[in-house]
Enzyme design. Structure first.
Site, mmCIF file in Angstrom:
data_model
loop_
_atom_site.group_PDB
_atom_site.id
_atom_site.type_symbol
_atom_site.label_atom_id
_atom_site.label_comp_id
_atom_site.label_asym_id
_atom_site.label_seq_id
_atom_site.Cartn_x
_atom_site.Cartn_y
_atom_site.Cartn_z
ATOM 1 N N LYS A 54 0.829 -1.202 0.000
ATOM 2 C CA LYS A 54 0.000 0.000 0.000
ATOM 3 C C LYS A 54 0.869 1.260 0.000
ATOM 4 O O LYS A 54 0.705 2.159 0.798
ATOM 5 C CB LYS A 54 -0.917 -0.017 1.222
ATOM 6 C CG LYS A 54 -1.838 -1.230 1.239
ATOM 7 C CD LYS A 54 -2.840 -1.166 2.347
ATOM 8 C CE LYS A 54 -3.728 -2.360 2.423
ATOM 9 N NZ LYS A 54 -4.384 -2.787 1.229
ATOM 10 N N CYS A 55 1.772 1.309 -0.950
ATOM 11 C CA CYS A 55 2.755 2.385 -1.029
ATOM 12 C C CYS A 55 2.716 2.982 -2.431
ATOM 13 O O CYS A 55 2.352 2.306 -3.397
ATOM 14 C CB CYS A 55 4.142 1.786 -0.734
ATOM 15 S SG CYS A 55 5.542 2.901 -0.960
ATOM 16 N N GLY A 56 3.109 4.215 -2.552
ATOM 17 C CA GLY A 56 3.181 4.842 -3.863
ATOM 18 C C GLY A 56 4.177 4.159 -4.788
ATOM 19 O O GLY A 56 4.087 4.271 -6.006
ATOM 20 N N THR A 58 4.574 0.848 -4.850
ATOM 21 C CA THR A 58 4.129 -0.531 -5.052
ATOM 22 C C THR A 58 4.133 -0.956 -6.523
ATOM 23 O O THR A 58 4.474 -2.114 -6.811
ATOM 24 C CB THR A 58 2.744 -0.747 -4.407
ATOM 25 O OG1 THR A 58 2.862 -0.472 -3.003
ATOM 26 C CG2 THR A 58 2.251 -2.164 -4.589
#
Length: 178
Positions: A54-56, A58
């Protein structure tokens, strides 16, 4: 008895030959049995990456898988370590993480157990990586490039994409070394 002694001596010499960095055991993601990094990756060029779902960054999973597929037959492997160390961006269970990586990004490169990668709680391997490069992961998708000898060659920050020219040139240089 003599055969057993020879086998024990051989196994002992194989263990001693492994680099300190690869002398760790991890479970496969959502797996039960730990496996030796030496057994799996000794003699290979390895890109160790702390990941999060859930990361930019990803979407880098896609590029990491492409990098792994491109070079795996030449002695290269990407190895992912999901981590929840940065703003809780990997909150799921290992089963959930594995399903997400496989279904969303088609990840086939080895993903290992959820691991702490920074600070006092960092796994000893990540402490070794940080000590060798002077760089602890500052965020998800930090990359450490390890040569065939098991020594850390270089560290790449999260903003370095898997298809970055400097990264791929360094991988190709290391793969060419025997």
């Amino acid at each position: 008895m003599r055969t057993l002694l020879i086998l024990l001596l051989f196994a002992s010499s194989q263990t001693m030959a492994c680099s300190a960095l690869l002398s760790h055991e991890f479970r496969p993601l959502a797996g039960k049995t730990p496996d030796s990094l030496c057994r799996r990756f000794e003699g290979q060029v390895v890109l160790i990456v702390n990941t999060a779902s859930k990361c930019g960054f990803t979407p880098q999973y896609e590029g990491l898988e492409a990098l792994h597929a491109k070079y795996k037959e030449r002695g290269f492997s990407v190895v992912g370590f999901p981590s929840n160390d940065f703003l809780g961006q990997e909150p799921g269970s290992e089963d959930e993480i594995k399903k997400f990586c496989t279904l969303t990004y088609g990840v086939k490169f080895p993903m290992l157990e959820k691991t702490s990668v920074k600070g006092d709680n960092a796994h000893p391997m990540f402490k070794q990586l940080a000590a060798a490069t002077g760089q602890e992961p500052g965020w998800n998708f930090h990359k450490y490039l390890v040569g065939r000898d098991g020594k850390v060659v270089k560290s790449f920050g999260s903003r370095t994409k898997p298809d970055d020219a400097d990264l791929t040139a360094e991988i190709e240089r290391l793969i060419a070394q025997k």
